[in-house]
Design a protein around this motif. Structure first.
Motif, PDB file in Angstrom:
ATOM      1  N   ALA A  81       9.870 -18.119   7.218  1.00 21.85           N
ATOM      2  CA  ALA A  81       8.843 -18.658   8.119  1.00 21.85           C
ATOM      3  C   ALA A  81       9.101 -18.212   9.546  1.00 21.85           C
ATOM      4  O   ALA A  81       8.203 -17.711  10.233  1.00 21.85           O
ATOM      5  N   GLU A  92       3.839 -25.915  18.319  1.00 22.26           N
ATOM      6  CA  GLU A  92       3.062 -24.953  17.529  1.00 22.26           C
ATOM      7  C   GLU A  92       3.816 -24.555  16.264  1.00 22.26           C
ATOM      8  O   GLU A  92       3.233 -24.443  15.179  1.00 22.26           O
ATOM      9  N   LYS A  93       5.123 -24.360  16.391  1.00 28.26           N
ATOM     10  CA  LYS A  93       5.917 -23.986  15.213  1.00 28.26           C
ATOM     11  C   LYS A  93       6.049 -25.155  14.247  1.00 28.26           C
ATOM     12  O   LYS A  93       6.067 -24.965  13.019  1.00 28.26           O
ATOM     13  N   GLN A  96       2.818 -25.159  12.348  1.00 28.74           N
ATOM     14  CA  GLN A  96       2.764 -24.026  11.423  1.00 28.74           C
ATOM     15  C   GLN A  96       3.653 -24.260  10.202  1.00 28.74           C
ATOM     16  O   GLN A  96       3.239 -24.026   9.059  1.00 28.74           O
ATOM     17  N   LYS A  99       2.173 -27.070   7.891  1.00 27.48           N
ATOM     18  CA  LYS A  99       1.036 -26.628   7.075  1.00 27.48           C
ATOM     19  C   LYS A  99       1.504 -25.784   5.887  1.00 27.48           C
ATOM     20  O   LYS A  99       0.950 -25.868   4.783  1.00 27.48           O
ATOM     21  N   ARG A 100       2.526 -24.952   6.110  1.00 28.11           N
ATOM     22  CA  ARG A 100       3.029 -24.132   5.004  1.00 28.11           C
ATOM     23  C   ARG A 100       3.724 -25.004   3.960  1.00 28.11           C
ATOM     24  O   ARG A 100       3.535 -24.802   2.755  1.00 28.11           O
ATOM     25  N   THR A 238      -4.360 -30.054  14.553  1.00 28.39           N
ATOM     26  CA  THR A 238      -4.463 -28.726  15.173  1.00 28.39           C
ATOM     27  C   THR A 238      -3.596 -28.596  16.416  1.00 28.39           C
ATOM     28  O   THR A 238      -3.290 -27.493  16.855  1.00 28.39           O
TER      29      THR A 238
END
Length: 355
Positions: A81, A92-93, A96, A99-100, A238
């Motif tokens: 990742a 932000e990370k 991300q 979500k993964r 978001t």
């Protein structure tokens, strides 16, 4: 004829062996290791370098290849990742990664997920995932205090135990877990208590259990809301609002709090002394900031215990929130998530009681 019989026998043996191997693979859990970097992927100049090294150097495929015993307990595959030291994690990370992990957890072919992570912010990431990923499948966050190149490196066993735990049926429904130094900790409680020992992570309320030689042993279970029972959902997020931490000490200055507001903070975590104390000369500053719409959350710089509402300060009167037993960095994560749904003080306080 004898050659034909011999060839047929060899073929049957090979076929039977392949069937047995396929059956064994089918019986093993399918675990995905999502790598983000950190010390567990670090390398030092010599084997004597246990505290001086470069983090995030070893890719996930080499981490997996370095522990062939993983094949005995799970069908393992890896994803890269990020490849960073964990102090460089941003909101932000976090989003991300979350979500993964959520997508992997929804995959019926995946039985559990392991996340390799630097230890500096491992506790924030594990708590965040515990709050936002809706699954009962085991999610295990793991790191190491020594790079793999060091003598007595702890990463190999930590990762092995994490894979075992992620494939253990009894780990389902217990939320995000942290596997460090043989202990099983809940992502909510786990905190880094020292920066130099392999026993760096612990919880003020104790571990949930231990992993010893391929077996998870449980002694308690988490009771706070998490994962499947959480009102926060990574698939709908978001962005996260800015939350600042101001660390308490003697001789504080109002400018620290005002700077946080100027930088855009929607909430300030007061990492106060003792019971989340606020100095008498700062009370008016925090009341003014709260009146401007910014939330004030009283946490404590003390590792253990919890902040008592309306003790030290009249929280009801000042419209402040207390972080209960969450340390400042975890309070920051929960406050940010709570603010995505409401700016009501009563709602924020409810969230801190329930999570």
């Amino acid at each position: 004829m004898q050659q034909l019989l011999r060839a047929t026998t060899v073929a049957l043996v090979a076929f039977s062996l392949a069937q047995a191997q396929a059956q064994t693979a089918t019986n093993k859990p399918n675990i995905v290791i999502v790598a983000t970097g950190g010390t567990i992927a670090g390398a030092g100049a010599t084997t004597a370098n246990s505290a001086t090294y470069q983090a995030a150097k070893v890719p996930v495929d080499k981490l997996i290849a370095g522990i062939p015993e993983l094949n005995n307990v799970a069908n393992v595959r890896g994803e890269q990742a990020f490849q960073i030291a964990s102090e460089s994690f941003t909101n932000e990370k976090l989003l991300q990664l979350g979500k993964r992990i959520s997508a992997l957890a929804k995959d019926p072919a995946v039985d559990g997920v392991v996340i390799t992570h630097g230890t500096d912010t491992l506790e924030e990431t594990s708590f965040f995932l515990n709050l936002v990923v809706h699954t009962d499948k085991p999610i295990v966050v793991v790191g190491s205090m020594r790079p793999g190149t060091a003598m007595s490196a702890d990463g190999m066993l930590n990762l092995y135990n994490a894979v075992v735990l992620a494939g253990t049926p009894s780990a389902r429904g217990k939320g995000v877990l942290v596997a460090m130094n043989d202990d099983i900790l809940t992502g909510r409680d786990a905190a880094k208590r020292t920066n130099i020992k392999t026993s760096a992570f612990s919880s003020g309320w104790g571990p949930l259990g231990m992993v010893v030689e391929n077996q998870a042993y449980w002694f308690r279970a988490p009771v706070k809301r998490h994962t499947m029972n959480s009102e926060f959902d990574i698939d709908t997020l978001t962005s996260l609002p800015e939350v600042a931490i101001v660390y308490g000490s003697g001789n504080m200055t109002p400018e620290l709090y005002d700077a946080a507001v100027k930088a855009g903070a929607k909430a300030i975590i007061n990492a106060g002394t003792g019971n989340g104390s606020v100095p008498n000369y700062l009370v008016d500053t925090l009341k003014r900031i709260r009146a401007s719409g910014v939330q004030i959350v009283r946490s404590s710089r003390i590792a253990d215990g919890f902040v008592i509402r309306n003790s030290e300060q009249p929280d009801d009167k000042y419209d402040w929130v207390v972080a209960h037993d969450l340390n400042p960095q975890k309070a920051k994560i929960l406050a940010a998530l709570a603010l995505t749904r409401s700016n009501s003080t009563s709602e924020l306080q409810r969230v801190f009681w329930e999570y």
